[in-house]
Design a protein around this motif. Sequence first.
Motif, PDB file in Angstrom:
ATOM      1  N   GLU A 174       0.887  -1.077   0.027  1.00 20.44           N
ATOM      2  CA  GLU A 174      -0.130   0.015  -0.026  1.00 20.44           C
ATOM      3  C   GLU A 174       1.020   1.342   0.094  1.00 20.44           C
ATOM      4  N   PHE A 175       1.786   1.220   0.579  1.00 21.94           N
ATOM      5  CA  PHE A 175       2.870   2.274   0.672  1.00 21.94           C
ATOM      6  C   PHE A 175       3.729   2.480  -0.544  1.00 21.94           C
ATOM      7  N   LEU A 176       4.075   1.438  -1.049  1.00 23.85           N
ATOM      8  CA  LEU A 176       4.772   1.516  -2.215  1.00 23.85           C
ATOM      9  C   LEU A 176       4.129   1.855  -3.566  1.00 23.85           C
ATOM     10  N   ASP A 177       3.011   1.282  -3.615  1.00 23.49           N
ATOM     11  CA  ASP A 177       2.369   1.015  -5.114  1.00 23.49           C
ATOM     12  C   ASP A 177       2.283   2.520  -5.586  1.00 23.49           C
ATOM     13  N   PRO A 178       1.837   3.774  -5.062  1.00 20.25           N
ATOM     14  CA  PRO A 178       1.640   4.935  -5.592  1.00 20.25           C
ATOM     15  C   PRO A 178       2.995   5.706  -5.698  1.00 20.25           C
ATOM     16  N   LEU A 179       4.112   5.343  -5.347  1.00 13.68           N
ATOM     17  CA  LEU A 179       5.219   6.203  -5.451  1.00 13.68           C
ATOM     18  C   LEU A 179       5.881   5.863  -6.945  1.00 13.68           C
ATOM     19  N   PRO A 180       6.532   6.925  -7.184  1.00 15.80           N
ATOM     20  CA  PRO A 180       7.001   6.889  -8.819  1.00 15.80           C
ATOM     21  C   PRO A 180       8.104   5.850  -8.665  1.00 15.80           C
ATOM     22  N   VAL A 181       8.262   5.537  -9.789  1.00 16.20           N
ATOM     23  CA  VAL A 181       9.082   4.410 -10.144  1.00 16.20           C
ATOM     24  C   VAL A 181      10.631   4.516  -9.630  1.00 16.20           C
ATOM     25  N   GLY A 182      10.886   5.888  -9.837  1.00 19.55           N
ATOM     26  CA  GLY A 182      12.395   6.224  -9.682  1.00 19.55           C
ATOM     27  C   GLY A 182      12.812   6.133  -7.960  1.00 19.55           C
ATOM     28  N   ALA A 191      16.866   4.437 -16.873  1.00 19.04           N
ATOM     29  CA  ALA A 191      16.009   3.068 -16.809  1.00 19.04           C
ATOM     30  C   ALA A 191      14.373   3.708 -16.586  1.00 19.04           C
ATOM     31  N   ARG A 192      14.279   4.836 -15.790  1.00 15.96           N
ATOM     32  CA  ARG A 192      13.064   5.462 -15.434  1.00 15.96           C
ATOM     33  C   ARG A 192      12.318   5.893 -17.003  1.00 15.96           C
ATOM     34  N   GLN A 193      13.336   6.499 -17.681  1.00 12.46           N
ATOM     35  CA  GLN A 193      12.807   7.057 -19.206  1.00 12.46           C
ATOM     36  C   GLN A 193      12.250   5.628 -19.976  1.00 12.46           C
ATOM     37  N   SER A 194      12.977   4.704 -19.942  1.00  9.92           N
ATOM     38  CA  SER A 194      12.793   3.340 -20.478  1.00  9.92           C
ATOM     39  C   SER A 194      11.356   3.065 -19.974  1.00  9.92           C
ATOM     40  N   LEU A 195      11.168   2.924 -18.731  1.00  7.75           N
ATOM     41  CA  LEU A 195      10.007   2.447 -18.076  1.00  7.75           C
ATOM     42  C   LEU A 195       8.742   3.041 -18.287  1.00  7.75           C
ATOM     43  N   THR A 196       8.820   4.439 -18.188  1.00 10.75           N
ATOM     44  CA  THR A 196       7.735   5.528 -18.614  1.00 10.75           C
ATOM     45  C   THR A 196       7.433   5.561 -19.966  1.00 10.75           C
ATOM     46  N   GLN A 197       8.222   5.098 -20.719  1.00 15.97           N
ATOM     47  CA  GLN A 197       7.695   5.196 -22.516  1.00 15.97           C
ATOM     48  C   GLN A 197       7.102   3.785 -22.462  1.00 15.97           C
ATOM     49  N   ARG A 198       7.242   2.922 -21.651  1.00 16.77           N
ATOM     50  CA  ARG A 198       6.221   1.474 -21.715  1.00 16.77           C
ATOM     51  C   ARG A 198       5.072   1.821 -20.919  1.00 16.77           C
ATOM     52  N   GLY A 199       4.764   2.867 -20.270  1.00 18.27           N
ATOM     53  CA  GLY A 199       3.668   2.960 -19.425  1.00 18.27           C
ATOM     54  C   GLY A 199       3.795   2.600 -17.934  1.00 18.27           C
ATOM     55  N   ILE A 200       4.881   2.438 -17.373  1.00 17.61           N
ATOM     56  CA  ILE A 200       5.440   1.936 -15.876  1.00 17.61           C
ATOM     57  C   ILE A 200       5.998   3.299 -15.423  1.00 17.61           C
ATOM     58  N   ASP A 201       5.081   3.977 -14.729  1.00 16.03           N
ATOM     59  CA  ASP A 201       5.277   5.224 -14.005  1.00 16.03           C
ATOM     60  C   ASP A 201       5.499   5.001 -12.536  1.00 16.03           C
ATOM     61  N   THR A 202       4.555   4.013 -11.920  1.00 15.91           N
ATOM     62  CA  THR A 202       4.731   3.937 -10.329  1.00 15.91           C
ATOM     63  C   THR A 202       5.355   2.704  -9.971  1.00 15.91           C
ATOM     64  N   ILE A 203       5.907   2.539  -8.957  1.00 18.53           N
ATOM     65  CA  ILE A 203       6.388   1.407  -7.978  1.00 18.53           C
ATOM     66  C   ILE A 203       5.322   0.294  -8.332  1.00 18.53           C
ATOM     67  N   GLY A 204       4.011   0.499  -8.159  1.00 15.89           N
ATOM     68  CA  GLY A 204       2.827  -0.666  -8.302  1.00 15.89           C
ATOM     69  C   GLY A 204       2.790  -1.157  -9.576  1.00 15.89           C
ATOM     70  N   GLN A 205       2.950  -0.148 -10.710  1.00 16.60           N
ATOM     71  CA  GLN A 205       2.874  -0.806 -12.187  1.00 16.60           C
ATOM     72  C   GLN A 205       4.274  -1.580 -12.276  1.00 16.60           C
TER      73      GLN A 205
END
Length: 408
Positions: A174-182, A191-205
């Motif tokens: 619950e704590f981690l999921d909404p946080l930014p993936v960085g 790595a953050r740019q590669s992930l966000t380009q594939r729609g992975i913006d949060t730790i939960g994703q």
Amino acid sequence: MPEAMRTLLHADMDAFYASVEQRDRPELRGQPVVVGGASSRGVVAAASYEARAYGIHSAMPSVEARRRCPRAIFVRGDMAKYRRESRRIFEIFRRYSPRVEGLSLDEAFLDLSGTEKLLGPVEDAAKRLRADVRRELQLAVSVGVAPVKMVAKIASDLAKPDGLLVVDAERVREFLDPLPVGRIWGVGPVARQSLTQRGIDTIGQLALAPDFLLRELMGSWGPVAARLARGQDLREVEPYREAKSYGEENTFAEDVSKPARLAAACRAHAEAVARRLRRDRIRGRRVTLKLKLARRLGGGRYPLLSRSLTLPVATDDGRLIARAAAKLLARAELQEPVRLLGISLSRLEPSDAEQLALLPSEGEDPRRRRLNQVVDAVQDRFGRQALERGGVSVERAGLSLQIKRGER
């Protein structure tokens, strides 16, 4: 121990160097204070919260910090004082647990697992620890508590400044999921740019992403990062990690071309490394010289050269290390200015003090050994600046928070 049963605490001093200066110098309180080199090559080591309001942060070039806040007060810093304060901080930490893993002079993990009968509920213990630091040192420390290291670290970051955040085992996702993936360790800008380009913006994703996709985007680290995103971090608090090498390096305030200045830096680093080795009763055989050239490659990168040689016997004598470094410097055949110079010693082995006192190693001068002992004793009592061999010192563009073994 299962993660759900572990209680790990991450303690991080708030703006450590700057806070020490504001504590000791009342005229700096409430002012934007920057600790670090003020030269064109200088780097910010710490910024007070008043300076951070202008976007100034550690590792920022001092030129940029001054541009953002022309009225910032730059303080060169006092590493001996910061090390003394760090020792006092860690003494407080060790009252709460014998398992303390120092990450830097101002940051540590503590394992409080199984301490409730002795210390009471973990949140109460964390509050007392923070109060002890405040009362005894007049400094603020932010604390995060969680069953895993990464979550405790993130919690202390989010608790800043001067706060406490406890994440129970059942609340980790619950704590981690909404946080930014960085926020995940090892997920940098690329790595953050590669992930966000594939729609992975949060730790939960990230936690839900398939391994094959993460390997494609991040290599072998991808599935590991996903496990961290799910709160699966099995690393223990390690209070006694064995050193692989001892080293010293500095970025020069200005690019250096003169061989004499480079040789002087080699001697200064060799003596500093040797002093730390002797304090820890360690010797080393492999000397490595690191050189970063001043020529820019773009993107903040510079050419890096490394040269090494192995001594016939292990040593803790600065003169022998400096001689080896001088050979390596000549071998580098430099044709352009140097930005950074470093020396390290590896292939370590323990030195038997009693045996060495009776039977010096091959090639070791007994008079040098006695001289080293005298110099160490004088510097331990009166400070490093009390006695230097031939004025051996080196100008640095910035300060470091790194814990150096064998340094006091």
